[in-house]
Design an enzyme around this catalytic site. Structure first.
Site, PDB file in Angstrom:
ATOM      1  N   GLU A  73      -2.369  -5.166 -15.099  1.00  0.00           N
ATOM      2  CA  GLU A  73      -1.378  -6.231 -14.665  1.00  0.00           C
ATOM      3  C   GLU A  73      -1.894  -7.857 -14.990  1.00  0.00           C
ATOM      4  OE1 GLU A  73       0.012  -5.902 -10.615  1.00  0.00           O
ATOM      5  OE2 GLU A  73       1.365  -4.245 -11.113  1.00  0.00           O
ATOM      6  N   GLU A  92       3.434   2.591 -13.283  1.00  0.00           N
ATOM      7  CA  GLU A  92       3.188   2.690 -11.731  1.00  0.00           C
ATOM      8  C   GLU A  92       4.909   2.622 -11.284  1.00  0.00           C
ATOM      9  OE1 GLU A  92       0.806  -0.268  -9.864  1.00  0.00           O
ATOM     10  OE2 GLU A  92      -0.664  -0.310 -11.592  1.00  0.00           O
TER      11      GLU A  92
HETATM   12  C1  GLA Z   1      -0.090  -3.097  -8.857  1.00  0.00           C
HETATM   13  C2  GLA Z   1      -1.214  -2.700  -9.029  1.00  0.00           C
HETATM   14  C3  GLA Z   1      -1.779  -1.547  -8.573  1.00  0.00           C
HETATM   15  C4  GLA Z   1      -1.629  -1.488  -7.018  1.00  0.00           C
HETATM   16  C5  GLA Z   1      -0.027  -1.569  -6.763  1.00  0.00           C
HETATM   17  C6  GLA Z   1       0.442  -1.613  -5.380  1.00  0.00           C
HETATM   18  O1  GLA Z   1       1.089  -2.639  -9.550  1.00  0.00           O
HETATM   19  O2  GLA Z   1      -1.397  -2.583 -10.567  1.00  0.00           O
HETATM   20  O3  GLA Z   1      -3.231  -1.397  -8.708  1.00  0.00           O
HETATM   21  O4  GLA Z   1      -2.144  -2.569  -6.390  1.00  0.00           O
HETATM   22  O5  GLA Z   1       0.265  -2.795  -7.457  1.00  0.00           O
HETATM   23  O6  GLA Z   1       0.227  -2.689  -4.780  1.00  0.00           O
END
Ligand code: GLA
Ligand code: ZN
Length: 657
Positions: free
Chosen positions: A142, A300
């Protein structure tokens, strides 16, 4: 279609690895992402590497036919690194190092951090280059266009400006630095936006460039990692996972050198109580597909009730967990990886729920996940299919930055109008592309161009040509306001688009939260808010479609239609309620001769994936209630978050494009 899970072997006792992998295999999990935060386990002390555990767990998955995506662990540098190089952590707006609190604590330009990052990536990629289980790499996690205010980043920023403008006189002129005595006489006077001033208090030209720099700088970091991975693993695919964060990078440029887009998809578990209130997270899926104009991966995906970053919210309603995954397939995802296999029992994210709860007893959500894996298996026929659309919505990072820098009026934000159009188009079951504003428009019949605020002359030229050649474009308020540097254009609005839309803005009224009324020629009335452009039609073929029905400009044009060349350009001078867009979009689709579906209930989505005359049509009920409706003279009933897929082999003569 592939279903995967995000897995953190370093969070669990080793005894759990095999049972976990066995259950994954049994359930139908085909892909696992790992290691994106595991640096301290891979290099516990400087120069001491330990890949044995990752070798072991990768082998466990390999034996079970489960593919692996490895994350480079650079998001979370280990303590020893930060202890040795405290300034490897980004500096805040006061120029001081931010104390390390959570993850993401790295400055993209710190030489020692970069040296260590390169080294671990080098070793990791070499180690797994020949491992057939490892099919792709995720760069960091991210990534954001960080605002780091350290000395090195400041130097990079100055160098970026020097490369772009050459000399200070040019910068002073293009930024309008004579205002408030802001002229630079040495490069050292150029700082990033230090101090806690709201962005809107600073020079907008300077702020836009700073955002562009931050994005470019992050992209350079992506390129650095890409180069190592490509060199060591020439056959592997490379991606990075993005979301709609505060400091967004330019998605198009970020992914230009990568193989596929990955998106972290956490749709709402609590839907708006008012069904008429728009919510359109499918918008994000279409936007992600449009970044490379190819199918993408959800890296995700929502698996349980979110929490931690904020107090916990509703657990996913029955059908939601699998429904949202299927919806992603219906919008062009080819793989959906669920976050996460099991909910963490320790660490800050222990309430961000995974597929399995803390108890490690698979429950209701897991049972739903099992069914999802079976459904994904049945969707094999979709491999190689794509979403082809005749409608595009244009998106621009510059506009996203510029509206954040200078919010225009109460309640107005860049995404709203894009989403309003997206939702209105959804009502008609057409495929919708959301693409970068500077993409080629070939193949589209209708282009929605909301709030074309910062002007890119090449984009203007392309839109004129598109309409001249018979295309239809819909423009909205706040178009043609700024030049490419984020200064106001000294012409009547919508400056460069004025001829194309055949009208000009006599004056605007940023009404913010106040409501106004607009009335169509047939008498239909709609509420509007935020903004009113008082329009004066001036083209020979400009028609007024709706006028304001309140305020001192009652009777003035609010929405116009103009013939230009062989095509048509619309201008919507205000921000209407949802129904206004549904009406307009319906009329425009009809005029454009684009096939659409009639009578879809709210929040039922119809999309189509196709390949060589094979079509798969998805009908998805994105609500918590059962819906019945007539489609193609046939009764359809869908339970909450249920999707039906219909496949058709098209007649030979039917070309999709
Ligand atoms: C993001 C991050 C994950 C986790 C999720 C949930 O997408 O990439 O590592 O922290 O949020 O909060
Ligand atoms: Zn820095």
């Amino acid at each position: 279609m592939v279903i995967g899970v995000d897995y953190y072997p370093e969070h669990w006792a080793k005894e759990l690895w095999v049972p976990d992998a066995d259950l994954m295999q049994k359930t139908g999990v085909k892909l696992v992402r790992m290691a994106e935060f595991a640096w301290s386990r891979l290099e516990p002390r400087e120069g001491v590497y330990d890949f044995s555990w990752l070798d072991e767990i990768t082998a466990v998955f390999k034996e079970r036919g489960i593919h692996v995506i490895l994350g480079t662990p650079t998001n979370a540098p280990p303590r020893w690194l930060v202890e040795k190089y405290p300034d490897a952590v980004p500096a805040g707006r006061d120029g001081k190092i931010n104390p390390i609190g959570i993850r993401g604590h790295r400055c993209y330009n710190h030489p020692d951090f970069l040296r260590h990052a390169k080294e671990i990536i080098e070793r990791m990629t070499k180690r797994y280059a020949q491992n057939e289980a490892v099919v792709a790499w995720q760069i960091d996690n991210e990534l954001e266009a960080n605002f780091c205010f350290c000395k090195k980043c400041t130097e990079k920023y100055r160098a970026w400006l020097k490369k772009k403008y050459g000399d200070l006189d040019t910068i002073n002129r293009l930024y309008g630095n004579e205002v408030w005595s802001g002229e630079y006489s040495t490069w050292e006077q150029i700082d990033p936006p230090l101090g806690n001033y709201p962005a809107a208090w600073l020079n907008p030209a300077y702020m836009l460039d700073f955002n562009r720099f931050a994005s470019d700088d992050m992209i350079e970091y992506v390129k650095m990692q890409t180069e190592i991975i490509r060199r060591n693993c020439p056959g592997a695919k490379i991606t990075t996972n993005v979301w709609f964060c505060e400091n967004m990078p330019d998605f198009y440029r970020t992914f230009a050198g990568l193989d596929f887009v990955s998106y972290d998809n956490y749709p709402p578990t609590k839907l708006p109580e008012d069904e008429k209130e728009f919510y359109s997270h499918a918008f994000h899926l279409d936007l992600m597909r449009g970044v490379k104009r190819q199918n993408f991966c959800v890296m995700e995906e929502l698996s349980g009730g979110p929490g931690c970053w904020a107090p916990m919210v509703r657990t996913p309603y029955p059908g939601m967990l699998s429904g949202y995954s299927l919806q992603a397939f219906a919008h062009g995802a080819d793989a959906v990886v669920h976050f996460r296999w099991r909910t963490a029992v320790s660490g800050a994210e222990m309430y961000w729920h995974g597929l399995i709860d803390h108890s490690n007893v698979p429950g209701r959500r897991f049972a739903e996940f099992e069914k999802l894996c079976l459904a994904a298996e049945e969707l094999k026929a979709l491999v190689g299919t794509r979403i082809v659309s005749k409608v595009a919505i244009l998106y621009s990072s510059d506009n996203e930055y510029a509206f954040k820098i200078q919010p225009q009026t109460n309640g107005m934000y860049y995404y709203e109008q894009l989403k309003l159009f997206h939702e209105a188009l959804t009502k008609y079951g057409v495929n919708i592309d959301i693409i970068g504003e500077d993409e080629e428009l070939l193949g589209y019949r209708l282009v929605i161009a909301p709030q074309m605020y910062v002007t890119n002359p090449e984009v203007v030229r392309r839109l004129y040509t598109f309409v001249e050649d018979g295309g239809t474009v819909v423009f909205t308020n706040r178009s043609g306001v700024k030049d490419a540097y984020n200064n106001c254009i000294m012409e009547p609005l919508p400056a460069p688009y004025r001829k194309l839309v055949g009208c000009r803005v006599l004056e605007y009224d940023p009404v913010g939260y106040d409501n106004v009324t607009i009335r169509f020629l047939d008498g239909a009335e709609y509420r509007a808010k935020q903004w009113c452009d008082i329009l004066k039609p001036e083209g020979e073929e400009t028609r007024v479609l709706a006028c304001y029905d309140s305020e001192f400009y009652k009777g003035s044009a609010a929405i116009t239609e103009n013939k230009y060349g062989d095509g048509t350009a619309y201008y919507i001078g205000t921000v209407g309620e949802r129904e206004l867009y549904i009406r307009l979009v319906g009329e425009i689709l009809q005029k454009c001769g684009i096939d659409f579906v009639e009578g879809l209930p709210d929040h039922v989505e119809v999309t189509t994936r196709s390949k060589d005359g094979f079509f798969a049509r998805f009908i998805f009920n994105n609500t918590t209630k059962a819906q019945e409706f007539v489609l193609d003279e046939r009764q359809v009933s869908l339970q909450p978050f249920e999707m039906q897929v219909e496949t058709v082999k098209a007649k030979q003569e039917e070309s999709f494009i």
